[in-house]
Write a protein that holds these residues in place. Sequence first.
Motif, mmCIF file in Angstrom:
data_model
loop_
_atom_site.group_PDB
_atom_site.id
_atom_site.type_symbol
_atom_site.label_atom_id
_atom_site.label_comp_id
_atom_site.label_asym_id
_atom_site.label_seq_id
_atom_site.Cartn_x
_atom_site.Cartn_y
_atom_site.Cartn_z
ATOM 1 N N VAL A 1 4.478 5.563 0.783
ATOM 2 C CA VAL A 1 5.696 5.132 -0.262
ATOM 3 C C VAL A 1 5.622 3.732 -0.685
ATOM 4 N N ILE A 2 5.076 2.710 0.359
ATOM 5 C CA ILE A 2 5.193 1.267 -0.111
ATOM 6 C C ILE A 2 3.902 0.822 -0.963
ATOM 7 N N GLN A 3 2.938 1.922 -0.535
ATOM 8 C CA GLN A 3 1.501 1.593 -1.375
ATOM 9 C C GLN A 3 1.753 2.285 -2.662
ATOM 10 N N ARG A 4 2.496 3.252 -3.144
ATOM 11 C CA ARG A 4 2.860 3.818 -4.198
ATOM 12 C C ARG A 4 3.701 2.789 -5.098
ATOM 13 N N ALA A 5 4.636 1.944 -4.335
ATOM 14 C CA ALA A 5 5.416 0.704 -5.120
ATOM 15 C C ALA A 5 4.495 -0.286 -5.458
ATOM 16 N N ILE A 6 3.723 -0.618 -4.792
ATOM 17 C CA ILE A 6 2.988 -1.934 -5.064
ATOM 18 C C ILE A 6 1.526 -1.524 -5.760
ATOM 19 N N GLY A 7 1.235 -0.073 -6.002
ATOM 20 C CA GLY A 7 0.305 0.422 -6.813
ATOM 21 C C GLY A 7 -0.986 0.435 -6.127
ATOM 22 N N VAL A 8 -1.253 0.694 -4.843
ATOM 23 C CA VAL A 8 -2.627 0.723 -4.252
ATOM 24 C C VAL A 8 -2.645 2.304 -3.772
#
Lengths: 154, 660
Positions: B96-103
Amino acid sequence: MTAQTLHPRVQIVWVLRAVLLSALITAPFVGGVYLEYLPQWAPVAVGAVVLTLTIAHALLRYRRWSYEIREDAIYLDRGVITQVRTTVPLVRIQHVDSRRGPIERTAGLASCVVYTAGSRGADVRIPGLTPDGASDLREELKRLAIRADGEDAV
Amino acid sequence: MKLAPQSVPYRALQKAAGTAVALFVIVNSGGFGLPLAVGGGAAILVAMFAYEAAYYRRFEYVLTEDTLDISSGVISRREREIPYRRIQNVDVSRGVIQRAIGVAAVDLETAGGSSTEGSIRYVTPDEATRIQREVQRRKSDANRPDDAGEGTATSVDAVDRGREDAFAPDEEELFAISPGELALVGALSFDGRLIGLLAFLSSGSFPVLSSFLPETSAAALTATAIVGVAALFLASWLIGAGVAFSNYYGFRLSRAGDELRYERGLFRRYSGSIPTEKVQTLRITDNPAKRALGYASLSIETAGYAPGQGGESGNQSAVPIAATDRVYRLAHEIESFGTPEFERPPKRIRWRYVVRYAMVVGALTGIAYAVNWYVAAPLPWYGVAALLLAVPPAAHLKWKHRGYWLGEDHLLTRNGFWGRTVAVVPYYRIQNVIDSRTVFQRRWGVATIVADTAGTGSLTGSDAAAVDFEIEEAEALKETLTERLATAVAERRSEESDRFEWIDEDGGRDERADRDENVDRDENVDRDENVDRDEDTESAGVDAEPDTTPEGTRTDEASTDDATTNEASTDDAAPDDEPDIPDDGVVRPDFSPGDRDYSEPADRIDTGGYAVDQNPSDADVAHGPGFDDESDGGAANGDRDEDETNGDRTADSDDGDPRA
């Protein structure tokens, strides 16, 4: 090539192992006697029974064990309680080791381990070879494997 | 190529956040004061940032011609080259966080290690997709190594590349989960781990608890127990449903060229690619509930791992659930096996299961009796014995759901009632064939045949196994499997060299000389050596076949000196090209008077010919001139014939040997 049996001296290795194992099993009973939970004869009886069984197993194992190298595959036939016959096609050999463990060294023996990509591959171990025999077998298998070499299946 | 810059703070926070907070709490509560605590936490964060910045600076990956090179490491440097053709899967996952910051995290699996071989954390999602596609494209290039160095190679490559690019975006969707199916996955998922955990915890606490329990009636006690167990099952079921739902949300499987792509996940998105040629085993699983509703699951295994089995993602199958016929269609799409008609074990073996289950029931009754005696409460312990009634049907069902089937190119095995698994193993993927008989099986005169593959499922004990078949049948099955493996390998190889021929057509006429000169094409050289060796032995062995066998026995039985000299002599002879030339001289004038192509199959069959002393390759060459275009099929058929006879012949020599 006809079915090969192992070197008779491998029985010594296996009997030694059996003795060690039965010593391990008997040890708690000896402890029990020492702490006076058990009668004196208990460890003797247990030791005798376990020793007989394991030694018999070792000897039977030697009698059962045979391997055969044919032009397309290695055939192994072994196992006392569960009899296992393995066929290892030569094309599937990944690498071959010859090995000498400490007990094997004392008996002047060696073994040869054949690896395949199969998940049970490391099981294919041929014990009870003379050191020269083991390295010859290794070389022979290497040669056969190269000859039979196919695309790897992985 | 570098990682995504966002990965620096993300990685640093990911690694240090926990430690920093823990330190903060400890120091703060330890009476050192707030400033020190903040300072300590900050120091760790800064140190982590610095480390990750250095990691970022030093991490580099390059997609070269044949390998993916990753050089990484701050304190100890590591350079790693992963050949494309060894890569099994490329997986991309995004939390989820990775998607938020785009990685996104990229993991490359090879068959070698138990852990992920190449892990690139983190790159931008676009870059992740690019790596995935690029690896796939280059791998399909690398799988045609024969083109390299040829005159036509560049043009062929270009054509290939063009084609690859042309169909690269062209994904054919095989399966996409519908909301109904997703709901069904959730409903049918059951997380047993909670029960296991609770059972483990409560097993220790039972005596303690029982001492606290007030004097209550047995009825109240059982009622509580039943409610408790029901609640436990409900909780497990809810957890399982939740996990399955979040895992399979938005699942889709598609096919692009020669690879399968999947995508799934609600919170953490996974996407991955599985090259179809790396598929080791297909597994179609169902359970009574699914069977009743007409559903099944499919999982695809490669040597790297079964997708989704790594670490946090739990046990997921490739296709979580679909109507049974659809699952079989999908499976056929990946491995085209026919319609299976399973052979069942002999009927009498049901008695074996009856005996086994009766013994289990006996043991359970014994335990119930012991508990009864220990608790000293008048429990109806003999009630357990009523389970005996269930024994015959259970045995029958167990027997009914066992079986195996030999397809054209696949072995199918089926086992289990509660979790029925149909394993589809291509003959070509078999590594070992194991025939095992326990003491009890010997008493019943049956055996188990296991076809071991490089797939990881076998590690968990779910091999493709034909259990409890008559000994003769089992032995025949073992023989057949070994034979068909040999055939499959030979076929595979002749296909390979067919491909080779196509490219080589424009190349030199005297192709042997050509090959010998070109050392840089090591594949070819290898193959060439094989040819040489085979021909050598053949020239020695085919005519005087009995000669080779005694030689073999002598090698292993008699004096080792003899063996070494023998070996040395063969080794010396093998690289020697000289004895080949007369061989070629014999073959060529016969079959390639005008067109060189016809001489090729001879070579090829020799290479593909698996064992040395089989029938002479002339038989196969004879197919060559007639069927120009059908040479593939002709060669393949020839091979099969050859190998069957080969099998017979080995059997013959086997019979012959003990007499000698």
